[in-house]
Design a protein around this motif. Structure first.
Motif, mmCIF file in Angstrom:
data_model
loop_
_atom_site.group_PDB
_atom_site.id
_atom_site.type_symbol
_atom_site.label_atom_id
_atom_site.label_comp_id
_atom_site.label_asym_id
_atom_site.label_seq_id
_atom_site.Cartn_x
_atom_site.Cartn_y
_atom_site.Cartn_z
ATOM 1 N N ASP A 92 63.063 -6.361 7.214
ATOM 2 C CA ASP A 92 63.931 -6.479 8.216
ATOM 3 C C ASP A 92 64.480 -4.623 8.458
ATOM 4 O OD1 ASP A 92 63.560 -8.041 9.658
ATOM 5 O OD2 ASP A 92 65.687 -9.102 8.460
ATOM 6 N N ASP A 93 63.734 -3.969 6.389
ATOM 7 C CA ASP A 93 64.934 -2.749 6.274
ATOM 8 C C ASP A 93 63.649 -1.457 6.479
ATOM 9 O OD1 ASP A 93 62.890 -3.461 4.588
ATOM 10 O OD2 ASP A 93 62.351 -1.742 3.111
ATOM 11 N N ILE A 94 62.864 -1.843 6.935
ATOM 12 C CA ILE A 94 61.461 -0.508 7.997
ATOM 13 C C ILE A 94 62.267 -0.239 9.715
ATOM 14 C CG2 ILE A 94 59.300 0.150 8.408
ATOM 15 C CD1 ILE A 94 57.871 -1.622 6.510
ATOM 16 N N PRO A 95 62.302 -1.054 10.236
ATOM 17 C CA PRO A 95 63.347 -0.353 11.585
ATOM 18 C C PRO A 95 64.829 -0.669 11.380
ATOM 19 C CG PRO A 95 62.767 -3.080 11.778
ATOM 20 C CD PRO A 95 62.248 -2.858 10.230
ATOM 21 N N LEU A 100 64.647 -0.024 17.925
ATOM 22 C CA LEU A 100 63.250 -0.696 18.646
ATOM 23 C C LEU A 100 63.046 -1.753 19.092
ATOM 24 C CD1 LEU A 100 60.982 2.320 16.402
ATOM 25 C CD2 LEU A 100 62.081 2.570 18.901
ATOM 26 N N GLU A 101 62.304 -1.935 19.922
ATOM 27 C CA GLU A 101 61.271 -3.769 19.472
ATOM 28 C C GLU A 101 60.415 -3.995 19.071
ATOM 29 O OE1 GLU A 101 61.752 -6.030 23.410
ATOM 30 O OE2 GLU A 101 62.850 -4.220 24.430
ATOM 31 N N CYS A 102 60.808 -4.268 17.065
ATOM 32 C CA CYS A 102 59.870 -4.647 16.776
ATOM 33 C C CYS A 102 59.731 -5.448 15.515
ATOM 34 C CB CYS A 102 59.057 -3.352 16.119
ATOM 35 S SG CYS A 102 60.255 -2.572 15.237
ATOM 36 N N LEU A 103 58.752 -6.062 14.635
ATOM 37 C CA LEU A 103 59.214 -6.795 13.450
ATOM 38 C C LEU A 103 58.240 -6.815 12.531
ATOM 39 C CD1 LEU A 103 59.477 -10.418 15.248
ATOM 40 C CD2 LEU A 103 61.450 -9.573 13.708
ATOM 41 N N TRP A 104 58.921 -6.410 10.938
ATOM 42 C CA TRP A 104 57.683 -6.320 10.307
ATOM 43 C C TRP A 104 57.425 -7.237 8.995
ATOM 44 C CZ3 TRP A 104 54.756 -1.373 9.128
ATOM 45 C CH2 TRP A 104 54.877 -0.217 10.301
ATOM 46 N N ILE A 105 56.279 -7.258 8.514
ATOM 47 C CA ILE A 105 56.820 -8.247 7.232
ATOM 48 C C ILE A 105 55.906 -7.774 6.183
ATOM 49 C CG2 ILE A 105 56.916 -10.163 9.015
ATOM 50 C CD1 ILE A 105 53.729 -10.738 8.546
ATOM 51 N N GLU A 106 56.013 -7.879 5.396
ATOM 52 C CA GLU A 106 54.759 -7.593 4.398
ATOM 53 C C GLU A 106 54.250 -9.007 3.857
ATOM 54 O OE1 GLU A 106 54.711 -5.212 0.205
ATOM 55 O OE2 GLU A 106 56.528 -5.661 0.724
ATOM 56 N N ILE A 107 52.381 -9.070 3.787
ATOM 57 C CA ILE A 107 52.117 -9.971 3.067
ATOM 58 C C ILE A 107 51.547 -9.140 1.454
ATOM 59 C CG2 ILE A 107 49.742 -11.182 3.820
ATOM 60 C CD1 ILE A 107 50.467 -10.409 6.952
ATOM 61 N N ALA A 126 60.246 3.622 28.861
ATOM 62 C CA ALA A 126 60.829 4.707 27.861
ATOM 63 C C ALA A 126 60.857 5.728 27.278
ATOM 64 C CB ALA A 126 59.812 3.592 25.931
ATOM 65 N N ASP A 127 61.941 6.365 27.371
ATOM 66 C CA ASP A 127 61.682 8.056 27.035
ATOM 67 C C ASP A 127 61.183 8.485 26.172
ATOM 68 O OD1 ASP A 127 63.830 7.351 24.940
ATOM 69 O OD2 ASP A 127 65.484 8.450 26.711
ATOM 70 N N HIS A 128 61.242 9.494 25.784
ATOM 71 C CA HIS A 128 60.680 10.437 24.655
ATOM 72 C C HIS A 128 61.160 10.188 23.521
ATOM 73 C CE1 HIS A 128 57.932 13.951 22.633
ATOM 74 N NE2 HIS A 128 59.197 13.847 21.715
ATOM 75 N N THR A 129 62.061 9.781 23.741
ATOM 76 C CA THR A 129 63.272 9.550 22.320
ATOM 77 C C THR A 129 63.215 8.347 21.526
ATOM 78 O OG1 THR A 129 65.588 10.319 22.595
ATOM 79 C CG2 THR A 129 65.279 9.387 21.356
ATOM 80 N N TYR A 130 62.047 7.308 22.363
ATOM 81 C CA TYR A 130 61.851 6.389 21.400
ATOM 82 C C TYR A 130 60.605 6.439 20.949
ATOM 83 C CZ TYR A 130 60.794 0.996 21.742
ATOM 84 O OH TYR A 130 60.546 -0.496 21.579
ATOM 85 N N ASN A 133 61.148 7.992 17.705
ATOM 86 C CA ASN A 133 61.613 7.102 17.151
ATOM 87 C C ASN A 133 60.419 6.512 15.990
ATOM 88 O OD1 ASN A 133 64.637 7.289 16.932
ATOM 89 N ND2 ASN A 133 65.370 5.880 18.761
ATOM 90 N N ILE A 134 59.728 5.553 16.981
ATOM 91 C CA ILE A 134 58.633 4.956 16.353
ATOM 92 C C ILE A 134 57.860 5.604 15.774
ATOM 93 C CG2 ILE A 134 55.966 4.210 16.972
ATOM 94 C CD1 ILE A 134 57.393 3.780 19.548
ATOM 95 N N ILE A 135 57.995 7.020 16.003
ATOM 96 C CA ILE A 135 56.723 8.761 14.857
ATOM 97 C C ILE A 135 57.805 8.342 13.275
ATOM 98 C CG2 ILE A 135 56.134 9.884 14.289
ATOM 99 C CD1 ILE A 135 54.137 9.433 16.841
ATOM 100 N N ASP A 136 58.877 8.308 13.493
ATOM 101 C CA ASP A 136 60.362 8.405 12.190
ATOM 102 C C ASP A 136 59.944 7.353 11.512
ATOM 103 O OD1 ASP A 136 60.949 10.859 12.964
ATOM 104 O OD2 ASP A 136 62.392 10.209 13.982
ATOM 105 N N MET A 137 59.659 5.675 11.945
ATOM 106 C CA MET A 137 59.452 4.373 11.162
ATOM 107 C C MET A 137 58.394 4.327 10.681
ATOM 108 S SD MET A 137 59.551 1.055 13.046
ATOM 109 C CE MET A 137 58.090 1.223 14.205
ATOM 110 N N LEU A 138 56.671 4.905 11.658
ATOM 111 C CA LEU A 138 55.992 4.579 10.648
ATOM 112 C C LEU A 138 56.061 5.159 9.738
ATOM 113 C CD1 LEU A 138 53.648 4.785 14.354
ATOM 114 C CD2 LEU A 138 53.296 2.426 12.285
#
Length: 742
Positions: A92-95, A100-107, A126-130, A133-138
């Protein structure tokens, strides 16, 4: 809604899928069918259409851990189902810094590179800001230098044209060195064909197969990719159960052998209960192994019983017509597809209704069986213990938690613990007859279940006629010699996850104890007599509502609410203090308990029997197919026992005698102190004195009050606004609340 799926295959891979459903709950039955039929490992969902009114239990799938991030019941939302055999942790620390509507797990594996898996949904509005935010999260995720896999519906039509440099997915590929694996349209209608469901990866060479599956639970297809990964990322255990095999069981042969064994003459010369029990246990286990040997079976996941072959055929026909309609663009074929799609939905709804109706009819008047059948159909609550905690660690924790909580009282001397005069009555344990022993067997279940010694209650109940004379003799010998068999003091503990907090923390588990079934029969015999003795002489306070005949949560609430309403009618304020005791059942002091038993007239030989019952208790922990060593437990009432609850009532019984300025409402260890007054100050002062009196009682009885979990509350009419209560217990402030769950 779009499920992303990771399926465990024979060649040690992860099959990652994605599907757009648009609302999880109406399609849950079909999703479960797909999960079990394809042996899916991780199922990730977008557009779940859930909110906090839907519990995790309602959307659960047996054998899977569920994760979710909701938006509303009308749109958005993501979720994941991760098979219990996958070794993962939430990230949960990544996003965390991005809306953003997303879930992250580490296997992860012990000696291999971890996989960061993200299921993401980008709304079409979703607008350009969304997107930024995806780019920043990645960017944040890629800085960990781990294998990234991003799957979901980005609502960008991916076109394999390098000249379209403005395509947002191409930009992500180039920016983060990722490769998009899906190369066929994922959403087809009678008028359009687009590729908007994508799988992005930083290690395309590890993906051996990617495909688009024409599953038409919605207007999106399911996409999948087979990802090779080390087997160490799997947990090394499967859930198994030990059970007795009744495949070749013959009742008559079993009863014949039991009759030969249970000749009372073979046991009459034995006057030591431990020797008597050891011989009986050995003989019973030998017979049980001959007629119903123990087997270890792997637990299979339950499927939806109402998904019939007819429904499955309709599903295939629906998928075929959808493929035909999107390829031919024929309007009539499209209408035929819509018709069969609606038919599938109606068939599932009706089949499910019929199935539940049949259960209701078959179990009419059998409430216990009804709820047992219903529980089989419900998604299970998560109770698997963490693979990162060993059985020994659990046993060390459970066997010492009581002593750790009571550490501040270790040097405290036990003074006179009850202020009232001692009982003029004396409790005596009556010997039990063979007929009365036979009646005790009705307490055992008819279904197969093994205790700590692998004795099956089903076998015991079948042979009750032959066992009753022996057990009656054993029970009476135990009472006469004031000796409780040492074996009966052993408990097998299973850790159960509380569904909150980290699974790697032992504090987030509760112990469920299983003892010997035959010992329970004797405890029933003692408990019935002790309960009748305490009731006949009015020893149990009327403020107690737990573990007493004709008392329940309902009577407890009625008393409290009626008093509060009466105070409102009298224009009085009612101040309440809800006291929480830390590990109350685990911290009962045996010396104090025995003194209280003696105070109520349990003396002489009977007190010696209870002393034997409480001393030298032991336990082991069984989890993940392993069993810990045996640890001693010298504090607390025996968990999983029949006598434990009534012994606890004796221990806590006199608290209300020590509270003078407030009333008590007690349900087991939950104690409410409440008082009335015309003004807030009057209520506050009286209640503070009552809390101080309760604090002294708890300290004298070596029980630890948890101020952080205690609450105060003020009940009054609507036209009065007096303000909050200000109470302290042991110099710690008690939180004031406007509402309390009781």
């Amino acid at each position: 809604m779009k499920p992303d799926v990771i399926t465990s295959l024979p060649h040690k891979g992860l099959l990652i899928n994605h599907l757009n459903i648009r609302s999880l709950l109406p399609k849950l039955d079909e999703i479960k069918h797909t999960v079990f039929s394809q042996n899916i490992d991780i199922l990730c969902l977008n557009e779940t259409f859930l909110d906090n009114t839907i519990t995790d239990h309602e959307m659960g799938i047996n054998g899977y851990t569920s994760l979710r991030k909701d938006r509303t019941r009308h749109g958005g939302g993501v979720a994941m189902y991760i098979k219990d055999t996958i070794n993962f942790k939430c990230r949960d620390d990544i996003p965390s810094n991005f809306s953003l509507e997303c879930l992250w797990i580490e296997i992860s594996g012990k000696d291999s590179e971890s996989i960061l898996l993200c299921s993401i949904y980008r709304p079409p509005s979703a607008d350009h800001t969304y997107y930024s935010n995806i780019i920043d999260m990645l960017m944040k995720a890629s800085s960990e230098n781990k294998h990234l896999v991003v799957i979901g519906d980005m609502n960008f039509n991916y076109v394999l044209d390098e000249e379209l440099y403005k395509n947002p997915i191409h930009f992500i590929e180039k920016c983060f060195g990722m490769h998009q694996l899906v190369n066929k349209p994922t959403r087809k209608t009678h008028s359009s064909s687009t590729l908007i469901d994508i799988i992005l990866t930083t290690r395309p060479q590890l993906h051996t197969k990617t495909s688009v599956l024409p599953i038409t639970m919605s207007d999106h297809y399911m996409i999948s990719t087979l990802l090779i990964y080390p087997s160490s990322m799997h947990r090394n255990h499967h859930k198994t159960i030990r059970m007795r095999d009744y495949k070749n069981f013959n009742v008559n042969l079993y009863l014949h052998d039991l009759h030969e064994l249970c000749n009372i003459n073979n046991y009459l010369g034995i006057n030591n209960v431990n020797v008597f029990w050891d011989k009986l246990k050995r003989d019973l286990l030998n017979i049980a192994e001959q007629h119903a040997p123990i087997q270890i079976r792997r637990v299979k996941h339950r499927q939806n019983h109402w998904i019939t072959p007819e429904i499955i055929k309709c599903m295939h026909e629906r998928d075929y017509l959808h493929h035909k309609a999107t390829s031919t663009k024929n309007q009539q074929t499209w209408k035929d597809y819509q018709c069969i799609r609606n038919k599938v939905t109606n068939l599932i709804r009706q089949s499910k209704l019929d199935y539940f109706n049949s259960i209701a009819m078959q179990t009419s008047g059998k409430n216990r069986q009804f709820w047992k059948d219903i529980q089989l159909l419900m998604p299970p609550k998560k109770n698997e213990s963490s693979p990162n905690i060993s059985s020994e660690q659990f046993n060390n924790h459970f066997s010492t938690i009581g002593e750790k909580v009571c550490a501040p009282f270790i040097n405290q001397v036990e003074n006179k613990v009850i202020n009232s005069p001692e009982s003029v009555y004396t409790f005596q344990i009556k010997h039990i007859s063979t007929i009365a022993t036979e009646e005790l067997f009705s307490k055992l279940s008819d279904t197969s279940s093994m205790d700590v010694f692998d004795m099956d209650c089903k076998l015991l109940k079948i042979g009750y006629k032959f066992l009753a004379p022996l057990l009656a003799h054993l029970f009476n010998l135990s009472v006469t010699t004031a000796c409780y068999p040492d074996d009966w003091k052993l408990a097998r503990v299973t850790p159960i996850y509380k569904n909150k907090g980290s699974k790697d923390d032992v504090l987030n588990y509760r112990p469920i104890s299983v003892t010997c079934y035959i010992s329970k029969l004797m405890e029933y015999h003692i408990q019935q007599q002790l309960a009748a003795y305490l009731h006949d002489h009015n020893f149990i306070t009327p403020d107690q509502f737990a573990f007493i005949k004709h008392h329940s949560t309902s009577t407890c609430l009625h008393k409290l609410i009626d008093n509060c309403l009466q105070n409102i009618d009298d224009k009085q304020l009612t101040g309440l203090c809800f006291l929480d005791i830390q590990k109350c059942f685990d911290t009962i002091n045996h010396t104090i308990l025995l003194k209280k038993l003696a105070h109520y007239g349990i003396k002489n030989n009977e007190l010696m029997w209870f002393t034997s019952y409480l001393t030298n208790r032991r336990q082991c922990v069984r989890m993940n197919n392993s069993t810990s060593g045996i640890k001693s437990v010298n504090i607390g009432v025996p968990q999983g026992s029949v006598l434990g609850p009534i012994l606890f009532l004796v221990y806590i019984n006199d608290i209300s005698q020590n509270i003078h300025l407030a009333q008590c409402n007690i349900f087991a260890d939950d104690v409410i102190l409440y008082t009335t007054g015309k003004t807030l100050r009057e209520v506050n002062d009286k209640l503070q004195l009552a809390v101080d009196e309760a604090s002294i009682w708890y300290t004298q009885n070596k029980l630890m009050v948890n101020a952080k979990k205690s609450n105060t509350m003020l009940i009054h009419s609507r036209n009065v606004t007096p303000g909050p209560l200000n109470l302290k217990i042991q110099d710690k402030e008690i939180e004031h609340s406007n509402s309390v769950k009781y």
